[in-house]
Write a protein that holds these residues in place. Structure first.
Motif, short mmCIF file in Angstrom:
data_model
loop_
_atom_site.label_atom_id
_atom_site.label_comp_id
_atom_site.label_asym_id
_atom_site.label_seq_id
_atom_site.Cartn_x
_atom_site.Cartn_y
_atom_site.Cartn_z
N PHE A 92 -8.05 0.90 -13.87
CA PHE A 92 -6.89 1.07 -13.06
C PHE A 92 -6.83 -0.08 -12.16
CE2 PHE A 92 -4.24 3.83 -10.32
CZ PHE A 92 -3.16 3.92 -11.07
N SER A 93 -5.77 -1.05 -11.99
CA SER A 93 -5.66 -1.97 -11.29
C SER A 93 -5.51 -1.64 -9.85
CB SER A 93 -4.53 -2.86 -11.90
OG SER A 93 -3.34 -2.52 -11.56
N ASN A 94 -5.75 -2.93 -9.09
CA ASN A 94 -5.55 -2.84 -7.57
C ASN A 94 -4.16 -2.62 -7.51
OD1 ASN A 94 -8.12 -3.23 -7.27
ND2 ASN A 94 -8.06 -5.44 -6.48
N SER A 95 -3.16 -3.14 -8.02
CA SER A 95 -1.67 -2.93 -7.63
C SER A 95 -1.26 -1.74 -8.10
CB SER A 95 -0.98 -4.21 -8.24
OG SER A 95 -1.17 -4.25 -9.79
N GLU A 96 -1.85 -1.17 -9.18
CA GLU A 96 -1.41 0.31 -9.59
C GLU A 96 -2.20 1.28 -8.65
OE1 GLU A 96 -1.31 -0.30 -14.45
OE2 GLU A 96 -3.51 0.19 -13.52
N GLU A 97 -3.26 1.03 -8.26
CA GLU A 97 -3.82 1.79 -7.30
C GLU A 97 -3.14 1.94 -5.84
OE1 GLU A 97 -5.69 4.35 -6.94
OE2 GLU A 97 -7.56 3.36 -7.41
N LYS A 98 -2.46 0.81 -5.43
CA LYS A 98 -1.53 0.82 -4.26
C LYS A 98 -0.43 1.68 -4.30
CE LYS A 98 0.31 -2.35 -0.63
NZ LYS A 98 1.27 -1.11 -0.35
N VAL A 99 0.09 1.91 -5.68
CA VAL A 99 1.35 2.66 -5.85
C VAL A 99 0.60 4.06 -5.62
CG1 VAL A 99 2.83 3.65 -7.59
CG2 VAL A 99 2.43 1.18 -7.51
N VAL A 100 -0.49 4.25 -5.96
CA VAL A 100 -0.91 5.85 -5.95
C VAL A 100 -1.17 6.10 -4.36
CG1 VAL A 100 -2.91 7.35 -6.37
CG2 VAL A 100 -1.58 6.01 -8.09
N GLU A 101 -1.90 5.24 -3.48
CA GLU A 101 -2.25 5.09 -2.32
C GLU A 101 -0.89 5.42 -1.53
OE1 GLU A 101 -6.18 2.58 -1.59
OE2 GLU A 101 -4.10 1.62 -1.53
N ASP A 102 0.11 4.69 -1.77
CA ASP A 102 1.44 4.92 -0.97
C ASP A 102 2.31 5.96 -1.14
OD1 ASP A 102 0.56 2.22 0.05
OD2 ASP A 102 2.22 1.16 -0.97
N TYR A 103 2.45 6.43 -2.54
CA TYR A 103 3.27 7.49 -2.77
C TYR A 103 2.47 8.93 -3.46
CZ TYR A 103 6.61 3.60 -2.86
OH TYR A 103 7.30 2.33 -2.36
N VAL A 104 1.48 8.58 -3.32
CA VAL A 104 0.75 10.05 -3.91
C VAL A 104 -0.34 10.57 -2.66
CG1 VAL A 104 -0.49 11.34 -5.81
CG2 VAL A 104 0.95 9.20 -6.50
N LEU A 105 -1.18 9.61 -2.60
CA LEU A 105 -2.17 9.82 -1.66
C LEU A 105 -1.70 9.80 -0.03
CD1 LEU A 105 -5.38 8.08 -2.87
CD2 LEU A 105 -4.63 10.58 -3.37
#
Length: 266
Positions: free
Chosen positions: A190-203
């Motif tokens: 899972f890429s860093n930019s994909e992780e940022k999406v999760v951090e911003d909008y899910v977590l």
């Protein structure tokens, strides 16, 4: 007649550390678990599902949606029913018992994602035993999305490696990673930019480390797509890794092909 047994390793983690203290809820992704498992079964293999404590993983609510099945509601409902009722998913074993019974009968091993493997599996001693077994015998070893972080469990000092990542001590993490079996392997996660999406909008919180950075610190050659959530599978020797939830079908195909190649060669 079954072609052989395939071990699927699930996570028991239900929360993950976040910066600033505290925890965020997490779990295992539904599609990442059932799509490859169903493909392996359809190809004629028997699935044995195991977790650290021998109980079924918690499904991450973020994955409990038809969106992860191409908005195919029927496929989503089949997946939910498979996870909830099929013996392949409900007859969960403890990793220690699988090891005690012997790993030789297994043709391959698969680890699905969701962020949960980054909590328990990446530092689990029994996962390390299993991965070292499959690595030494060059048997297909497939991991999807966040699942590839579990390969750090094969390190001699996996717990210390993770603790150094949490502490932000990259130099110390590199020291603990010495002797890692998968150093120099090409892999994806899972890429860093994909992780940022999760951090911003899910977590709505930031994690202590990214799985990309962790694997690169350990010595992996990580390759991710420039476009978020583009399917991507990387195969290097026995290791087969998929980048994200949309890589579920592609990695299932590559994993089954690898299992069949080994079967033919035998």
């Amino acid at each position: 007649m079954s072609k052989g047994k395939v071990l699927v390793i699930g996570s028991n983690a239900t929360r993950i550390e976040i910066e600033g203290g505290g925890w965020a809820p997490t779990g295992q992704y539904l599609n990442e678990t059932v799509v490859p498992a169903m493909a392996v079964i359809a190809a004629g293999y028997e699935v044995v599902f195991a977790t650290p404590d021998g109980t079924q993983p918690t499904i991450d609510p973020a994955s409990d949606s038809a969106e992860h099945f191409g908005d195919d509601v029927a496929a989503y409902e089949r997946a939910k029913a498979f996870f909830a009722t099929d013996p392949a998913m409900t007859n969960v074993r403890a990793l220690k018992d699988v090891i005690a019974d012997g790993l030789e009968p297994y043709a391959g091993v698969f680890v699905p994602g969701g962020q949960a493997p980054g909590v328990d599996l990446m530092q689990d001693a029994e996962v390390g035993v299993i991965l070292r077994h499959f690595h030494a015998r060059s048997k297909p070893t497939a991991l999807l999305c966040h699942g590839p972080i579990a390969v750090t469990a094969a390190m001699p000092h996996a717990r210390e490696f993770r603790a150094a990542l949490i502490a932000g001590d990259t130099a110390k993490a590199r020291e603990w990673a010495k002797g890692w079996q998968y150093e120099g392997y090409a892999m994806t996660v899972f890429s860093n930019s994909e992780e940022k999406v999760v951090e911003d909008y899910v977590l709505h919180a930031k994690l202590y480390f990214s799985v990309v950075d962790a694997l690169e610190t350990a010595g992996g050659k990580v390759v991710t797509t420039p476009v978020n959530f583009e399917p991507n599978v990387v195969e290097d020797r026995e290791l087969i890794t998929g980048q994200n939830p949309r890589s579920d079908h592609p990695i299932a195909e590559r994993f089954v092909a690898a299992l069949d190649r080994v079967l033919v060669a035998a």
